[in-house]
Structure formats: C-alpha cells, structure tokens
Design a protein around this motif. Structure first.
Motif, PDB file in Angstrom:
ATOM      1  N   PHE A  50       0.821  -1.208   0.000  1.00  0.00           N
ATOM      2  CA  PHE A  50       0.000   0.000   0.000  1.00  0.00           C
ATOM      3  C   PHE A  50       0.856   1.260   0.000  1.00  0.00           C
ATOM      4  O   PHE A  50       0.782   2.068  -0.923  1.00  0.00           O
ATOM      5  CB  PHE A  50      -0.955  -0.001   1.197  1.00  0.00           C
ATOM      6  CG  PHE A  50      -1.839   1.207   1.233  1.00  0.00           C
ATOM      7  CD1 PHE A  50      -2.837   1.369   0.287  1.00  0.00           C
ATOM      8  CD2 PHE A  50      -1.672   2.180   2.183  1.00  0.00           C
ATOM      9  CE1 PHE A  50      -3.646   2.493   0.300  1.00  0.00           C
ATOM     10  CE2 PHE A  50      -2.473   3.297   2.216  1.00  0.00           C
ATOM     11  CZ  PHE A  50      -3.461   3.456   1.274  1.00  0.00           C
ATOM     12  N   PHE A  51       1.680   1.440   1.021  1.00  0.00           N
ATOM     13  CA  PHE A  51       2.449   2.676   1.135  1.00  0.00           C
ATOM     14  C   PHE A  51       3.562   2.786   0.094  1.00  0.00           C
ATOM     15  O   PHE A  51       3.823   3.873  -0.412  1.00  0.00           O
ATOM     16  CB  PHE A  51       3.045   2.816   2.536  1.00  0.00           C
ATOM     17  CG  PHE A  51       2.041   3.174   3.590  1.00  0.00           C
ATOM     18  CD1 PHE A  51       1.366   4.376   3.544  1.00  0.00           C
ATOM     19  CD2 PHE A  51       1.760   2.308   4.628  1.00  0.00           C
ATOM     20  CE1 PHE A  51       0.435   4.715   4.504  1.00  0.00           C
ATOM     21  CE2 PHE A  51       0.837   2.634   5.593  1.00  0.00           C
ATOM     22  CZ  PHE A  51       0.171   3.834   5.533  1.00  0.00           C
ATOM     23  N   ILE A  75      -7.608  10.129  -7.977  1.00  0.00           N
ATOM     24  CA  ILE A  75      -8.334   8.982  -8.519  1.00  0.00           C
ATOM     25  C   ILE A  75      -7.465   7.735  -8.507  1.00  0.00           C
ATOM     26  O   ILE A  75      -7.929   6.643  -8.156  1.00  0.00           O
ATOM     27  CB  ILE A  75      -8.847   9.306  -9.939  1.00  0.00           C
ATOM     28  CG1 ILE A  75      -9.967  10.343  -9.866  1.00  0.00           C
ATOM     29  CG2 ILE A  75      -9.335   8.045 -10.645  1.00  0.00           C
ATOM     30  CD1 ILE A  75     -10.401  10.877 -11.194  1.00  0.00           C
ATOM     31  N   ALA A  76      -6.196   7.869  -8.856  1.00  0.00           N
ATOM     32  CA  ALA A  76      -5.283   6.717  -8.833  1.00  0.00           C
ATOM     33  C   ALA A  76      -5.127   6.173  -7.417  1.00  0.00           C
ATOM     34  O   ALA A  76      -5.119   4.952  -7.205  1.00  0.00           O
ATOM     35  CB  ALA A  76      -3.929   7.105  -9.412  1.00  0.00           C
ATOM     36  N   MET A  77      -5.011   7.056  -6.433  1.00  0.00           N
ATOM     37  CA  MET A  77      -4.887   6.603  -5.044  1.00  0.00           C
ATOM     38  C   MET A  77      -6.148   5.886  -4.579  1.00  0.00           C
ATOM     39  O   MET A  77      -6.073   4.843  -3.928  1.00  0.00           O
ATOM     40  CB  MET A  77      -4.596   7.783  -4.118  1.00  0.00           C
ATOM     41  CG  MET A  77      -3.210   8.303  -4.203  1.00  0.00           C
ATOM     42  SD  MET A  77      -3.013   9.636  -3.015  1.00  0.00           S
ATOM     43  CE  MET A  77      -1.296   9.994  -3.224  1.00  0.00           C
ATOM     44  N   ASN A  82      -8.834   0.829  -3.229  1.00  0.00           N
ATOM     45  CA  ASN A  82      -9.968  -0.075  -3.356  1.00  0.00           C
ATOM     46  C   ASN A  82      -9.542  -1.431  -3.894  1.00  0.00           C
ATOM     47  O   ASN A  82     -10.066  -2.461  -3.465  1.00  0.00           O
ATOM     48  CB  ASN A  82     -11.042   0.530  -4.256  1.00  0.00           C
ATOM     49  CG  ASN A  82     -11.767   1.660  -3.572  1.00  0.00           C
ATOM     50  OD1 ASN A  82     -11.798   1.726  -2.348  1.00  0.00           O
ATOM     51  ND2 ASN A  82     -12.326   2.559  -4.347  1.00  0.00           N
ATOM     52  N   CYS A  83      -8.614  -1.463  -4.815  1.00  0.00           N
ATOM     53  CA  CYS A  83      -8.126  -2.742  -5.354  1.00  0.00           C
ATOM     54  C   CYS A  83      -7.406  -3.544  -4.278  1.00  0.00           C
ATOM     55  O   CYS A  83      -7.592  -4.756  -4.171  1.00  0.00           O
ATOM     56  CB  CYS A  83      -7.201  -2.511  -6.536  1.00  0.00           C
ATOM     57  SG  CYS A  83      -8.034  -1.897  -7.993  1.00  0.00           S
ATOM     58  N   PHE A  86     -10.024  -4.837  -1.783  1.00  0.00           N
ATOM     59  CA  PHE A  86     -10.940  -5.803  -2.370  1.00  0.00           C
ATOM     60  C   PHE A  86     -10.302  -7.167  -2.544  1.00  0.00           C
ATOM     61  O   PHE A  86     -10.922  -8.196  -2.319  1.00  0.00           O
ATOM     62  CB  PHE A  86     -11.444  -5.272  -3.724  1.00  0.00           C
ATOM     63  CG  PHE A  86     -12.405  -6.193  -4.393  1.00  0.00           C
ATOM     64  CD1 PHE A  86     -13.690  -6.328  -3.913  1.00  0.00           C
ATOM     65  CD2 PHE A  86     -12.034  -6.925  -5.506  1.00  0.00           C
ATOM     66  CE1 PHE A  86     -14.592  -7.187  -4.528  1.00  0.00           C
ATOM     67  CE2 PHE A  86     -12.918  -7.774  -6.130  1.00  0.00           C
ATOM     68  CZ  PHE A  86     -14.204  -7.897  -5.634  1.00  0.00           C
ATOM     69  N   TYR A  87      -9.056  -7.199  -2.945  1.00  0.00           N
ATOM     70  CA  TYR A  87      -8.393  -8.463  -3.263  1.00  0.00           C
ATOM     71  C   TYR A  87      -7.733  -9.130  -2.063  1.00  0.00           C
ATOM     72  O   TYR A  87      -7.161 -10.191  -2.199  1.00  0.00           O
ATOM     73  CB  TYR A  87      -7.378  -8.283  -4.380  1.00  0.00           C
ATOM     74  CG  TYR A  87      -8.033  -8.049  -5.704  1.00  0.00           C
ATOM     75  CD1 TYR A  87      -8.822  -9.016  -6.278  1.00  0.00           C
ATOM     76  CD2 TYR A  87      -7.896  -6.845  -6.363  1.00  0.00           C
ATOM     77  CE1 TYR A  87      -9.457  -8.811  -7.477  1.00  0.00           C
ATOM     78  CE2 TYR A  87      -8.517  -6.614  -7.576  1.00  0.00           C
ATOM     79  CZ  TYR A  87      -9.297  -7.611  -8.130  1.00  0.00           C
ATOM     80  OH  TYR A  87      -9.911  -7.385  -9.323  1.00  0.00           O
ATOM     81  N   GLN A  88      -7.768  -8.528  -0.900  1.00  0.00           N
ATOM     82  CA  GLN A  88      -7.138  -9.184   0.258  1.00  0.00           C
ATOM     83  C   GLN A  88      -8.165  -9.710   1.178  1.00  0.00           C
ATOM     84  O   GLN A  88      -9.053  -9.399   1.638  1.00  0.00           O
ATOM     85  CB  GLN A  88      -6.209  -8.221   0.976  1.00  0.00           C
ATOM     86  CG  GLN A  88      -5.013  -7.969   0.143  1.00  0.00           C
ATOM     87  CD  GLN A  88      -4.005  -7.079   0.877  1.00  0.00           C
ATOM     88  OE1 GLN A  88      -4.213  -6.658   2.004  1.00  0.00           O
ATOM     89  NE2 GLN A  88      -2.920  -6.811   0.226  1.00  0.00           N
TER      90      GLN A  88
END
Length: 88
Positions: A50-51, A75-77, A82-83, A86-88
């Motif tokens: 993330f970071f 928007i990219a952040m 969210n990705c 969502f995937y974890q």
C-alpha cells in the motif's frame, strides 16, 4: 517540479520502510491490536503493497507537470486503495 508532492512521497516511502521492514505497526492507525494475530504480516502487506506503490506514484508525479494532475493522482490513489482492500 512540485516540491510539496515530493516531500509527501518521501514521507510515504519512509512510512513504508518503517512499517514493512522495521515492523513498526504502531504507526498504523485504526486497527484493533487484539484482532491482529500476525503483526509482521500486517506490516509487510500494508507497508509493501500500500504505502510503497503510493509513495512511488507521488514521487513520480512530483517530477511531471500535466493538466488535472491532482485529480488524476487522487483517482489513482482511491482506485489503488480499493483494489488492495478488495483483493485481500
């Protein structure tokens, strides 16, 4: 070159290093320590996935000037966050 973004990006990279490598999960706010079984894994996932990419994205954007730069960065952040969630 935007020095404000550069400072923020370096700060994100520093937090990424401290959380992922040094396992200083106390820098993370908003999680219940009793619910976390593996703080080492929390540090690796949060700091490394993330970071670190967000810090690199902000540092990269500090060197490039283009129209609607701030909007694209926000928007990219948000999409990246969210990705990851969502995937974890």
């Amino acid at each position: 070159m935007d020095y404000g973004l550069l400072v923020i990006g370096i700060a994100l990279l520093l937090v990424s290093y401290l959380v992922a490598v040094k396992k200083q999960t106390r820098l993370l706010a908003g999680f219940n320590e009793k619910m976390i079984k593996n703080k080492s894994l929390l540090g690796t996932v949060t700091g490394g996935t993330f970071f670190l990419p967000l810090g690199l994205l902000v540092v990269f954007n500090s060197f490039i000037d283009y129209p609607y730069e701030l909007t694209v960065l926000i928007i990219a952040m948000l999409l990246f966050n969210n990705c990851i969630c969502f995937y974890q």
